[in-house]
Write an enzyme that holds these catalytic residues in place. Structure first.
Site, PDB file in Angstrom:
ATOM      1  N   CYS A 242     -41.523  74.198 -10.973  1.00  0.00           N
ATOM      2  CA  CYS A 242     -41.789  74.857  -9.689  1.00  0.00           C
ATOM      3  C   CYS A 242     -40.538  75.479  -9.074  1.00  0.00           C
ATOM      4  O   CYS A 242     -40.631  76.316  -8.173  1.00  0.00           O
ATOM      5  CB  CYS A 242     -42.413  73.871  -8.715  1.00  0.00           C
ATOM      6  SG  CYS A 242     -43.976  73.261  -9.328  1.00  0.00           S
TER       7      CYS A 242
ATOM      8  N   HIS B  77     -41.700  76.711  -1.691  1.00  0.00           N
ATOM      9  CA  HIS B  77     -42.642  76.497  -2.797  1.00  0.00           C
ATOM     10  C   HIS B  77     -43.944  75.960  -2.211  1.00  0.00           C
ATOM     11  O   HIS B  77     -43.937  75.133  -1.297  1.00  0.00           O
ATOM     12  CB  HIS B  77     -42.031  75.499  -3.786  1.00  0.00           C
ATOM     13  CG  HIS B  77     -43.000  75.049  -4.831  1.00  0.00           C
ATOM     14  ND1 HIS B  77     -43.717  75.930  -5.606  1.00  0.00           N
ATOM     15  CD2 HIS B  77     -43.394  73.798  -5.213  1.00  0.00           C
ATOM     16  CE1 HIS B  77     -44.494  75.249  -6.430  1.00  0.00           C
ATOM     17  NE2 HIS B  77     -44.321  73.965  -6.213  1.00  0.00           N
TER      18      HIS B  77
ATOM     19  N   ASN C 153     -50.992  76.150  -5.963  1.00  0.00           N
ATOM     20  CA  ASN C 153     -49.651  76.018  -6.528  1.00  0.00           C
ATOM     21  C   ASN C 153     -49.596  76.760  -7.863  1.00  0.00           C
ATOM     22  O   ASN C 153     -50.132  76.274  -8.860  1.00  0.00           O
ATOM     23  CB  ASN C 153     -49.338  74.524  -6.701  1.00  0.00           C
ATOM     24  CG  ASN C 153     -47.946  74.271  -7.255  1.00  0.00           C
ATOM     25  OD1 ASN C 153     -47.258  75.194  -7.688  1.00  0.00           O
ATOM     26  ND2 ASN C 153     -47.536  73.015  -7.259  1.00  0.00           N
TER      27      ASN C 153
END
Ligand code: UT7
Length: 334
Positions: free
Chosen positions: A117, A254, A284
């Protein structure tokens, strides 16, 4: 004295697949509910790439074509391409290499970067060094992941979280602010990983039967580490650059969990309005989240805006980048 050369983002492009998987459909696949997902994570919908043989390079190609068109850039002028991804089309050739070929970036050398990520931030930071060194002037950084290819849609602990998507940023030389802080800790690897498919556990009947080709996550352990590390590094980069909450136009976090985003903004003393949030729409997308935020909010950004980009992810990996925005939203003449 000449100002120090830094890197600036001079355009963003993106691609999201057409198919939208919403919480209603998801709750027919696993034992979950819209109410649980919205209150614990903050996701309503996520995009999923369908179609046989279509991998991450398909989305990366479309994001780059969007970027090249918007910025009126000749693909032959691009010198380097980094694709951050944990879902490459295959181990080799690299997804970046495939994207270069498909989009006509024949002068560029390309490679993939794996930092889950935090991938886009790690890639942006790597690319910025080539710009600062003066050896490269036009570099494309891509964050792209087809998370649906490694998610078990029978595991309610992970399947509501992730989505597919890609976005790309064009980098060029600047004298504006750019600072970064990157970290990794392999000790965190045990809490978030995909066990098989690499050299330790190549694919066998057993690895498939054991679901080792899917994402495994201990949610609470990752949550705690994400909150403390993302907040710590975001506050530290503010302090090191003598930035107060008033100086910051946006936190670009994020998009893993709305509660993590809110906790980070709170620690930085930022109001929610100063936080880019699109987790509700896209979920995500791993390396895709930060450039997808920049793309989504691009029209609101103004030249000179101070942005703090911040991520935490598998590895563990985490970091923050302070960047001064280089152009007014929609204006690619500068
Ligand atoms: O992007 C990479 C980094 N990743 C992250 O930053 C993710 C960090 N972790 C998280 O965001 C959260 O931990 C999750 C969203 C993954 C999970 O949320 P949580 O609030 O930590 O839930 P939990 O795992 O503690 O589970 C609480 C309860 C459990 O039930 P019991 O044992 O209390 O009866 C779970 O079984 O919620 C249950 N649960 C669900 N219920 C409905 C877990 N998943 C679901 C679900 N629907 N999808």
């Amino acid at each position: 004295m000449a100002k120090k050369k830094t890197a600036a983002i001079t355009g963003v492009g993106a691609y999201l697949p057409d198919y939208i998987l919403d919480n209603i459909e998801l709750s027919q696949m696993v034992d979950t509910s819209d109410e649980w997902i919205m209150s614990r994570i903050g996701i309503k919908t996520r995009h999923i790439l369908k179609g046989e043989g279509l991998g991450t390079s398909f989305m990366g190609e479309k994001a780059v074509l969007d970027l090249l068109e918007k910025t009126n850039t000749d693909p032959m002028d691009i010198e380097m391409v980094i694709c951050a991804t944990v879902t490459p089309d295959m181990f080799f050739p690299s997804t970046a290499n495939l994207i270069c070929y498909k989009t006509g970036m024949k002068q560029a050398f390309g490679f993939d970067l794996s930092a889950a990520c935090s991938g886009f931030l790690f890639a942006l930071n790597t690319a910025s060094k080539y710009i600062e060194a003066g050896t490269h002037k036009k570099v494309i950084v891509i964050g792209a992941d087809k998370m649906s290819s490694i998610i078990n849609y029978k595991d309610r602990n992970t399947c509501p979280i992730f989505g597919d998507g890609a976005a790309a940023g064009l980098l060029g030389p600047s004298t504006r602010g750019y600072r970064s802080m990157m970290h990794s800790d392999g000790g965190g690897g045990q809490h978030l990983y995909m066990k098989a498919g690499g050299s330790a556990y190549p694919a066998t009947h057993e690895t498939v039967e054991n679901n080792w080709h899917y994402v495994y996550q201990e949610g609470q352990a990752v949550f705690k580490a994400a909150v403390s590390n993302m907040a710590d590094t975001s506050v530290e980069i503010m302090e090191r650059n003598k930035l107060t909450p008033d100086d910051i136009a946006y936190l670009v976090p994020h998009q893993a969990n709305l509660r993590i985003i809110e906790a980070t903004a709170h620690r930085m003393g930022l109001a929610k309005e100063k936080c880019m949030i699109n987790i509700n729409k896209f979920g995500n997308t791993t390396a895709g989240t930060i450039p997808l935020c920049l793309w989504d909010y691009e029209s609101r950004l103004r030249k000179g805006d101070n942005l703090i980009l911040s991520a935490f992810g598998g590895g563990y990996t985490w970091g923050s980048i302070y960047v001064k925005w280089a152009y007014n939203g929609g204006d690619f003449s500068k």
